[in-house]
Design an enzyme around this catalytic site. Structure first.
Site, PDB file in Angstrom:
ATOM      1  N   PRO A  90      38.793   3.895  43.860  1.00 12.44           N
ATOM      2  CA  PRO A  90      40.199   3.469  43.804  1.00 12.44           C
ATOM      3  C   PRO A  90      41.174   4.608  44.115  1.00 12.44           C
ATOM      4  O   PRO A  90      42.314   4.343  44.488  1.00 12.44           O
ATOM      5  CB  PRO A  90      40.381   2.991  42.360  1.00 12.44           C
ATOM      6  CG  PRO A  90      39.006   2.696  41.873  1.00 12.44           C
ATOM      7  CD  PRO A  90      38.097   3.641  42.599  1.00 12.44           C
ATOM      8  N   GLU A 117      31.118   4.425  35.125  1.00 13.32           N
ATOM      9  CA  GLU A 117      32.406   5.116  35.136  1.00 13.32           C
ATOM     10  C   GLU A 117      32.590   5.978  36.387  1.00 13.32           C
ATOM     11  O   GLU A 117      33.591   6.693  36.519  1.00 13.32           O
ATOM     12  CB  GLU A 117      32.551   5.994  33.882  1.00 13.32           C
ATOM     13  CG  GLU A 117      32.598   5.210  32.582  1.00 13.32           C
ATOM     14  CD  GLU A 117      33.691   4.140  32.571  1.00 13.32           C
ATOM     15  OE1 GLU A 117      34.850   4.480  32.846  1.00 13.32           O
ATOM     16  OE2 GLU A 117      33.367   2.972  32.295  1.00 13.32           O
ATOM     17  N   ARG A 155      32.488  -4.720  63.227  1.00 14.76           N
ATOM     18  CA  ARG A 155      33.044  -5.624  64.247  1.00 14.76           C
ATOM     19  C   ARG A 155      33.831  -4.884  65.327  1.00 14.76           C
ATOM     20  O   ARG A 155      34.147  -5.442  66.369  1.00 14.76           O
ATOM     21  CB  ARG A 155      33.876  -6.733  63.617  1.00 14.76           C
ATOM     22  CG  ARG A 155      35.112  -6.259  62.915  1.00 14.76           C
ATOM     23  CD  ARG A 155      35.755  -7.398  62.134  1.00 14.76           C
ATOM     24  NE  ARG A 155      36.411  -8.387  62.978  1.00 14.76           N
ATOM     25  CZ  ARG A 155      37.538  -8.173  63.662  1.00 14.76           C
ATOM     26  NH1 ARG A 155      38.144  -7.004  63.602  1.00 14.76           N
ATOM     27  NH2 ARG A 155      38.067  -9.121  64.405  1.00 14.76           N
ATOM     28  N   ASP A 170      43.641  -8.920  67.323  1.00 12.14           N
ATOM     29  CA  ASP A 170      43.765  -9.187  65.901  1.00 12.14           C
ATOM     30  C   ASP A 170      45.080  -8.724  65.310  1.00 12.14           C
ATOM     31  O   ASP A 170      45.743  -7.856  65.842  1.00 12.14           O
ATOM     32  CB  ASP A 170      42.649  -8.468  65.124  1.00 12.14           C
ATOM     33  CG  ASP A 170      41.302  -9.044  65.447  1.00 12.14           C
ATOM     34  OD1 ASP A 170      41.245 -10.229  65.783  1.00 12.14           O
ATOM     35  OD2 ASP A 170      40.322  -8.290  65.362  1.00 12.14           O
TER      36      ASP A 170
HETATM   37  C1  4H3 Z   1      36.173   1.269  44.727  1.00  6.16           C
HETATM   38  C2  4H3 Z   1      35.257   1.466  43.723  1.00  6.16           C
HETATM   39  C3  4H3 Z   1      37.390  -0.157  43.264  1.00  6.16           C
HETATM   40  C4  4H3 Z   1      37.253   0.441  44.510  1.00  6.16           C
HETATM   41  C5  4H3 Z   1      35.449   0.839  42.485  1.00  6.16           C
HETATM   42  C6  4H3 Z   1      38.275   0.207  45.574  1.00  6.16           C
HETATM   43  C7  4H3 Z   1      33.220   1.905  39.785  1.00  6.16           C
HETATM   44  C8  4H3 Z   1      33.842   3.296  41.594  1.00  6.16           C
HETATM   45  C9  4H3 Z   1      33.644   3.251  39.284  1.00  6.16           C
HETATM   46  C10 4H3 Z   1      33.550   1.898  41.249  1.00  6.16           C
HETATM   47  C11 4H3 Z   1      33.381   4.110  40.397  1.00  6.16           C
HETATM   48  C12 4H3 Z   1      35.051   3.295  38.754  1.00  6.16           C
HETATM   49  N1  4H3 Z   1      36.506   0.031  42.315  1.00  6.16           N
HETATM   50  N2  4H3 Z   1      39.458  -0.245  45.203  1.00  6.16           N
HETATM   51  N3  4H3 Z   1      34.639   1.018  41.419  1.00  6.16           N
HETATM   52  O1  4H3 Z   1      37.994   0.440  46.734  1.00  6.16           O
HETATM   53  O2  4H3 Z   1      32.023   4.368  40.514  1.00  6.16           O
HETATM   54  O3  4H3 Z   1      35.968   3.859  39.564  1.00  6.16           O
END
Ligand code: 4H3
Length: 262
Positions: A90, A117, A155, A170
């Protein structure tokens, strides 16, 4: 040809998404090669454990560095290179069409899917070259984001999309949202296909579609209009669209739509 190695603790999750339609065909033609690698196979300890509690305390488990380092070294050895090494997270760089285009020009990608985690920071510091997010939300693992990345990158590899469907047409690749499309029947439950599409005037159709794309983008994603490369013609169409909207009385909540069927 693009070779992608995906490191995961949940390899079974990858059966299904890439066994259908265009990606299946691309794999059969060896335009892309996908290798799912089970990180657990690289654990050095006798119970094959792959996670541990975080130093400093806190909830949950972290993926240990050892099996991931060993799996990554296996890839480096067997592929001759790691290529770009992506950790789905994230806090990464947002995945966009242009990042996907960039990745589709590589010949080797290694994806690391975190779970629990996340992974030990030393993997990120020493092995990962790219941290990528598919959006501002948290998932239980990096597997679904890895699949999204593979699909959008695959793709774009030359030859994957047929002659008929071009990636250049696209949404986003041109910087605008798509115009509406219709197929037979001409009238379905009293709902008609726009007249302009039926009359065979190709220039009229082109202008109508362009106008729709510009209006739709203005309504839903005005921020991407800013960065879009607009032709002189686009600017003229856009001015007309704005004038038409003003004549109708521009709603306060442009871009937001009321729910249908309620
Ligand atoms: C990527 C990974 C959301 C995204 C994710 C995204 C679980 C990454 C853990 C895994 C870590 C917590 N969640 N938005 N989760 O691309 O291993 O961050």
């Amino acid at each position: 040809m693009l070779n992608i190695d995906i490191l995961t603790l949940f390899s079974e999750m990858f059966s299904g998404p890439f066994d259908h339609s265009m990606i299946k065909r691309a794999r059969e033609q060896l335009l892309i090669v996908l290798n799912i690698i089970d990180i657990r196979d690289f654990s050095d300890n006798k119970h094959n454990t792959v996670d541990d509690t975080p130093y400093g305390g806190g909830a949950g488990m972290l993926m240990s560095p050892q099996p991931i380092f060993k799996a990554v070294e296996w890839v480096r050895e067997h592929r001759g290179t790691l290529g770009r090494c992506v950790y789905l997270s994230p806090d990464g760089e947002p995945l966009t069409q242009s990042l996907a285009e960039e990745l589709s020009r590589e010949s080797q990608l290694t994806l690391i899917c975190g779970h629990y985690e996340g992974i030990d920071q030393r993997v990120r510091d020493e092995l990962v070259t790219d941290e990528i997010t598919i959006g501002d939300y948290v998932l239980t693992g990096g597997e679904l984001p890895a699949m999204v990345l593979v699909d959008t990158v695959a793709r774009l590899v030359p030859g994957v999309l047929g002659e008929s469907s071009s990636a250049e047409e696209d949404s986003f690749s041109e910087g605008l949202l798509e115009y509406p499309q219709y197929t037979r029947p001409r009238v379905y439950q009293g709902l008609e296909v726009p007249e302009v599409l039926l009359n065979g005037h190709h220039e009229q159709i082109r202008l109508w579609r362009r106008r729709c794309s510009l209006l739709h983008t203005l309504e839903r994603r005005p921020e991407i209009l800013e960065s879009a490369e607009l032709t002189q013609e686009d600017k003229i169409i856009l001015k007309q669209v704005v004038l038409d909207l003003e004549k109708l009385g521009l709603p306060e909540d442009i871009g937001r739509k009321k729910r249908k069927n309620s």
